[in-house]
Design a protein around this motif. Structure first.
Motif, mmCIF file in Angstrom:
data_model
loop_
_atom_site.group_PDB
_atom_site.id
_atom_site.type_symbol
_atom_site.label_atom_id
_atom_site.label_comp_id
_atom_site.label_asym_id
_atom_site.label_seq_id
_atom_site.Cartn_x
_atom_site.Cartn_y
_atom_site.Cartn_z
ATOM 1 N N LEU A 162 -0.423 -2.787 -6.503
ATOM 2 C CA LEU A 162 -0.931 -3.868 -7.361
ATOM 3 C C LEU A 162 -2.230 -3.512 -8.060
ATOM 4 O O LEU A 162 -2.665 -4.245 -8.942
ATOM 5 C CB LEU A 162 -1.132 -5.137 -6.521
ATOM 6 C CG LEU A 162 0.129 -5.736 -5.900
ATOM 7 C CD1 LEU A 162 -0.230 -6.835 -4.910
ATOM 8 C CD2 LEU A 162 1.051 -6.280 -6.993
ATOM 9 N N GLU A 163 -2.859 -2.375 -7.668
ATOM 10 C CA GLU A 163 -4.187 -2.086 -8.200
ATOM 11 C C GLU A 163 -4.333 -0.713 -8.836
ATOM 12 O O GLU A 163 -5.202 -0.523 -9.689
ATOM 13 C CB GLU A 163 -5.228 -2.216 -7.078
ATOM 14 C CG GLU A 163 -5.323 -3.609 -6.471
ATOM 15 C CD GLU A 163 -6.253 -3.647 -5.272
ATOM 16 O OE1 GLU A 163 -6.823 -2.575 -4.935
ATOM 17 O OE2 GLU A 163 -6.417 -4.726 -4.671
ATOM 18 N N ASN A 164 -3.540 0.258 -8.419
ATOM 19 C CA ASN A 164 -3.781 1.639 -8.821
ATOM 20 C C ASN A 164 -2.767 2.204 -9.798
ATOM 21 O O ASN A 164 -2.643 3.426 -9.931
ATOM 22 C CB ASN A 164 -3.826 2.538 -7.573
ATOM 23 C CG ASN A 164 -4.909 2.139 -6.600
ATOM 24 O OD1 ASN A 164 -4.633 1.527 -5.584
ATOM 25 N ND2 ASN A 164 -6.154 2.458 -6.908
ATOM 26 N N SER A 185 -2.961 0.875 -3.665
ATOM 27 C CA SER A 185 -2.092 -0.306 -3.711
ATOM 28 C C SER A 185 -1.239 -0.280 -4.965
ATOM 29 O O SER A 185 -1.710 0.110 -6.050
ATOM 30 C CB SER A 185 -2.948 -1.582 -3.683
ATOM 31 O OG SER A 185 -2.173 -2.718 -3.974
ATOM 32 N N PRO A 236 -0.600 -2.270 -15.241
ATOM 33 C CA PRO A 236 -0.494 -2.988 -13.965
ATOM 34 C C PRO A 236 0.836 -3.713 -13.825
ATOM 35 O O PRO A 236 1.498 -4.033 -14.823
ATOM 36 C CB PRO A 236 -1.682 -3.962 -14.015
ATOM 37 C CG PRO A 236 -2.000 -4.106 -15.464
ATOM 38 C CD PRO A 236 -1.677 -2.798 -16.093
ATOM 39 N N THR A 249 0.847 -1.194 0.000
ATOM 40 C CA THR A 249 0.000 0.000 0.000
ATOM 41 C C THR A 249 0.882 1.243 0.000
ATOM 42 O O THR A 249 2.058 1.199 0.371
ATOM 43 C CB THR A 249 -0.925 0.031 1.221
ATOM 44 O OG1 THR A 249 -0.138 0.038 2.410
ATOM 45 C CG2 THR A 249 -1.851 -1.179 1.215
#
Length: 590
Positions: A250-252, A248, A256, A234
């Protein structure tokens, strides 16, 4: 009558109290805790002395001493991919105190001095930062002393290299691990957070850009930028100590970190008989017999009548009666002169010209008939190619384990000069970064704010200034408007929030009631006064001459004009005056 006057005076006292409260409120001046530090014509703004921090970190730079031993300006060139032009990093750097709104006395910062120029400078970290399974904290200050309309003020954390970082060749091509900081130009206004991630299969690095980056909030005051990346992948970005973005790794980020497990099969194609239409016209449907496709959409309104003031003989425009033929107009060369047309003033309030019946929607209109739609029995859905395993798939669940960081640098282009950088922290302690901000940024930001407010007082047209300078009447008018707006939502809360308005209203009601009682008292009076007035009036009417009677002489009455048409109040006053005179005469005789 005395009672009515007393009640009236009570109302006047209530109004006076309300006005005193308002006046007292108007004369109150806000207390400024730091008023002794404010700049005056005779004394400069008093600043807190800068003190070097005792905080330790892998890298902490305050530009206090020997900065040139640590920082190296680039001598590289930069080629523009778009036009093939070559630029050199010729922007000048200096370490100096701020020239605009200094926040601390003797506080130095790194300043990009040249406008419309490429700047590049870097410094080696005393120790390489390995962020494996650790929290990474990056923090620094930016002060756009001349503002920033177009340019970058971001910082790069350069990737450690076995061959070493060539600081004099530092350019946009130098590998970096993280790029963080503000960038502003045109519609772009954001805080970058970009990290380079190495593909474990191909070994190629790819930039991962934060989506929905926060606004830069750059100004002539010092802006504090903080990046925190946690071992759980995070992150959080703070601007001036307040959270501006979080999410994150991994997400934002785009693209990716991890590619999709499956991808489209590029060799697959849609079958010829594939049906994607979900609904189709009903082939069994027929047009109703009473469906008139030729019926017009609008028809004349048969109920409409011509207005009585309609002027059919008037035209909507007439020649301008004030127009004059130019003196140099030649009819033979220029033709017959015709004045310009202007709207007919007779047509301003009513219609002119031939009256035409208006049109209305045709209730019988149905338009072109078409068969209703039904579900397609052959529908198969939207076609998509089949999925196959992604040969380039990998899964990195710990992108926060960034590549090692060996140096820090600024590689920017900016149209404005005098961008100042200071108090750079790179380490692993959130608490230390906060402490550094408390020692430096918090103190200087407050001092800068006060200086800016002194240098740029709020314009008179703005709400706060208008409140400071408004008169008593303007103050009460504004308070009344705010009270009414608040009362519409919550009357009790409005009475609590605006006690001055409530007091003034109570005073107005009181004085109005008091004046009404006074007027009623003057109109009607007490019964005894009415009797005295009636007797006096009768006596006046009985007198036929201006000469005083014997009784008048005996009692010492003054001569009364028998023809005076005085109202009851004045007659009452005359009677009282006579009685007072008589009493005085009687006393003197004794």
């Amino acid at each position: 009558m005395a009672r009515t006057f007393t009640l009236g005076l009570v109302g006047l006292i209530a109004l006076s109290s309300a006005l005193s409260m308002v006046h007292g409120h108007e004369e109150q001046k806000p207390f400024t805790a730091n008023s002794d530090k404010l700049a005056t014509d005779d004394a400069a703004f008093q600043l807190t002395e800068f003190k070097a921090t005792s905080i330790k970190a892998p890298f902490l730079e305050q530009f206090a001493t020997n900065w040139s031993d640590r920082w190296t300006a680039s001598e590289a060139t930069k080629e523009s991919n778009a036009e093939g032009e070559v630029f050199s990093y010729v922007g000048q750097w200096s370490v100096e105190e701020p020239s605009v709104y200094p926040g601390l006395k003797n506080d130095l910062g790194l300043v990009a001095k040249s406008p419309a120029t490429h700047h590049a400078i870097s410094a080696s970290l005393p120790e390489v930062v390995n962020n494996k399974d650790k929290t990474l904290v990056v923090q620094y200050e930016v002060k756009a002393q001349d503002g920033l309309e177009c340019g970058g003020a971001y910082m790069k954390l350069l990737t450690e290299s076995p061959q070493g970082i060539k600081f004099k060749e530092f350019s946009n091509d130098t590998p970096y691990t993280i790029m963080f900081g503000p960038d502003k130009c045109g519609e772009t206004d954001k805080v970058h957070f970009i990290f380079r991630h190495k593909n474990p299969i191909t070994g190629v690095h790819e930039e991962k850009h934060l989506q929905s980056a926060p606004l830069s909030k750059l100004s002539k005051r010092t802006t504090l930028y903080t990046l925190i990346v946690n071992p759980d992948q995070t992150f959080e970005i703070k601007v001036n100590g307040e959270s501006a973005a979080s999410g994150s790794l991994l997400e934002n980020f785009q693209p990716p970190v991890n590619p999709a497990k499956e991808i489209d099969d590029t060799s697959d194609s849609k079958p010829a008989n594939w049906v994607e239409e979900a609904r189709i016209p009903d082939a069994k449907a027929t047009k109703p017999e009473n469906w008139d496709e030729d019926a017009p959409a609008t028809i004349l309104d048969e109920k409409a009548t011509k207005p009585a003031d309609w002027l059919e003989d008037e035209t909507a425009e007439i020649p301008d009666p004030e127009a004059l033929k130019p003196e140099d107009w030649d009819d033979e060369e220029d033709g017959d002169w015709v004045p310009v047309s202007v709207p007919n003033p007779k047509c301003e309030s009513n219609g002119c010209g031939p009256w035409v019946r208006p049109r209305i929607s045709n209730p019988a209109y149905k338009g072109k008939w078409s068969a209703p739609l039904i579900d397609n029995p052959d529908y198969k859905g939207i076609w998509a190619p089949r999925k196959i395993p992604n040969p380039g798939f990998f899964e990195d669940l710990s992108p926060a384990n960034f590549e090692k960081i060996g140096a820090v640098g600024f590689e920017i282009w900016t149209m404005q000069k005098n961008i100042l950088f200071d108090n750079i922290y790179i380490g692993h302690s959130i608490a230390d970064a906060q402490s550094l901000a408390a020692e430096t940024w918090e103190i200087k930001y407050q001092a800068e704010k006060e200086q800016e407010e002194l240098a740029n007082p709020t314009p008179k047209s703005e709400d706060k200034a208008s409140k400071d300078d408004e008169s008593l009447v303007q103050f009460m008018m504004r308070q009344s408007r705010e009270f009414i707006a608040a009362a519409r939502v919550d009357p009790m809360q409005a009475m609590t929030a605006y006690p001055l308005v409530v007091s003034a209203l109570a005073g107005i009601v009181g004085v109005s009631f008091g004046l009404m009682l006074i007027i009623l008292g003057l109109m009607h009076g007490d019964p005894e006064s009415k009797k005295a007035s009636a007797a006096a009036a009768a006596a006046v009417k009985a007198k036929k001459t201006d000469a005083a009677t014997a009784d008048d002489k005996d009692e010492g009455f003054s001569k009364v004009d028998a023809d005076e048409e005085a109202d009851d109040e004045f007659k009452e006053e005359a009677v009282v005056r006579k009685r007072a005179t008589a009493a005085a005469t009687s006393t003197s005789d004794k």
